[in-house]
Design an enzyme around this catalytic site. Structure first.
Site, PDB file in Angstrom:
ATOM      1  N   ASP A   1      39.588  43.839  37.784  1.00 56.51           N
ATOM      2  CA  ASP A   1      40.484  44.317  36.734  1.00 56.51           C
ATOM      3  C   ASP A   1      41.778  43.499  36.717  1.00 56.51           C
ATOM      4  O   ASP A   1      42.122  42.848  37.709  1.00 56.51           O
ATOM      5  CB  ASP A   1      40.805  45.794  36.959  1.00 56.51           C
ATOM      6  CG  ASP A   1      41.334  46.474  35.704  1.00 56.51           C
ATOM      7  OD1 ASP A   1      41.025  45.990  34.588  1.00 56.51           O
ATOM      8  OD2 ASP A   1      42.054  47.478  35.821  1.00 56.51           O
ATOM      9  N   GLU A   2      42.478  43.541  35.593  1.00 56.53           N
ATOM     10  CA  GLU A   2      43.718  42.782  35.396  1.00 56.53           C
ATOM     11  C   GLU A   2      43.495  41.297  35.691  1.00 56.53           C
ATOM     12  O   GLU A   2      44.334  40.619  36.288  1.00 56.53           O
ATOM     13  CB  GLU A   2      44.842  43.329  36.279  1.00 56.53           C
ATOM     14  CG  GLU A   2      45.107  44.816  36.130  1.00 56.53           C
ATOM     15  CD  GLU A   2      45.673  45.210  34.760  1.00 56.53           C
ATOM     16  OE1 GLU A   2      45.947  44.308  33.950  1.00 56.53           O
ATOM     17  OE2 GLU A   2      45.831  46.415  34.498  1.00 56.53           O
TER      18      GLU A   2
ATOM     19  N   SER B   1      40.471  49.190  31.667  1.00 53.57           N
ATOM     20  CA  SER B   1      40.367  49.758  33.007  1.00 53.57           C
ATOM     21  C   SER B   1      39.391  50.935  33.028  1.00 53.57           C
ATOM     22  O   SER B   1      38.680  51.148  34.017  1.00 53.57           O
ATOM     23  CB  SER B   1      41.747  50.199  33.510  1.00 53.57           C
ATOM     24  OG  SER B   1      42.594  49.079  33.665  1.00 53.57           O
TER      25      SER B   1
END
Length: 223
Positions: A86-87, A16
Site C-alpha cells: 500500500d501507498e 487501502s
C-alpha cells in the site's frame, strides 16, 4: 504465472480498502502473504481504510530492501505467496525494481496500491516506475467527487483551507479534518481538473461563489 499489478486512482477512491480486501481474499484461499505500507495516514506501520478497516504492516522507508527481506524469509523456511504493497507511490524506483524481480525470479504475486500524481499533478517516482514495469494497471471504479459534483481526478494540498501548489512532494496528511489537531495542519482534497487548475477548493468556493441566479423570476405571483 505471478504478476506485478498496480491498482491506482485519486485519493478517496478506496485503494487501502481494496488492499485489505485483497489480503482477506487471498488468505481465505490458504495463500500466505505479507503487508507493507509507507507514510500511512495513521502515522503508524498499519494499512488503514477510511471505512474503519485496518491491519498491521511492515513500514517501507527509503532504505528498505524488499529483495533481501523476502529472500531471508524464504531461506528460513517461511512460505510467501503474495505481497500487498500500500501507498506504493512513496516507494523508490529501486524498490519497485525489486518488486518486479520478486515476481519474475521468485514467482510471488505483488499487488501494489497507490495514487499516480502529487498535489502538483506530477508523477510520484514509485508510481512512474510501476507504470513502466507492472504487468497490468487497474483503475479503481469508485469515483470520488469534487465539491462541484464532477468526477474528482486531481489531488490538492491545502493549508488553513487554502490550496497550495508548492512544497515538498511528501507531506503526510488526510482528507478528513481532525478536531484535535491545529487548523493549519496539512490536508488533502480531491478536485476535478478544472477546479484544480483554478486552485478553487471547497472552502475557497464557499467563500467566493454566489448562488446561481434562477432562470425565472420567483417574485411573480401565480396567475
Amino acid at each position: 504465472m505471478a504478476e506485478l499489478v498496480f491498482f491506482t486512482g485519486p485519493m478517496d477512491c478506496g485503494k487501502s480498502t481494496l488492499a485489505l480486501q485483497m489480503h482477506h481474499t487471498q488468505s481465505a484461499h490458504d495463500r500466505v502473504g505479507e503487508l507493507f505500507t509507507c507514510h500511512d495516514r495513521s502515522g503508524q506501520a498499519v494499512i488503514t481504510s477510511r471505512i474503519g478497516l485496518a491491519a498491521p504492516a511492515l513500514e517501507v522507508d527509503a532504505d528498505f530492501d524488499f529483495w533481501t527481506t523476502v529472500v531471508d524469509r524464504l531461506h528460513h523456511g517461511a512460505r510467501l505467496d503474495y505481497l500487498i504493497c500500500d501507498e506504493a507511490q512513496f516507494y523508490t524506483a529501486g524498490q519497485v525494481d525489486d518488486l518486479a524481480r520478486i515476481v519474475d525470479d521468485l514467482g510471488i504475486d505483488v499487488f501494489c496500491f497507490g495514487i499516480l500524481a502529487d498535489f502538483r499533478t506530477e508523477l510520484f517516482p514509485g508510481s512512474k516506475r510501476l507504470v513502466e514495469l507492472s504487468d497490468r494497471m487497474e483503475t479503481l471504479q469508485v469515483q470520488p467527487l469534487c465539491w462541484c459534483g464532477e468526477r474528482a481526478t486531481h489531488n490538492a494540498r491545502t493549508i488553513d483551507g487554502v490550496m497550495v501548489t508548492e512544497g515538498s512532494q511528501v507531506v503526510v496528511g488526510d482528507t478528513e479534518l481532525d478536531p484535535d489537531r491545529p487548523v493549519s495542519e496539512v490536508r488533502y482534497e480531491v478536485l476535478c481538473r478544472r477546479h484544480h487548475r483554478q486552485q478553487m477548493n471547497k472552502s475557497v468556493a464557499m467563500a467566493t461563489l454566489s448562488p446561481e441566479v434562477l432562470p425565472f423570476d420567483t417574485s411573480q405571483e401565480e396567475l
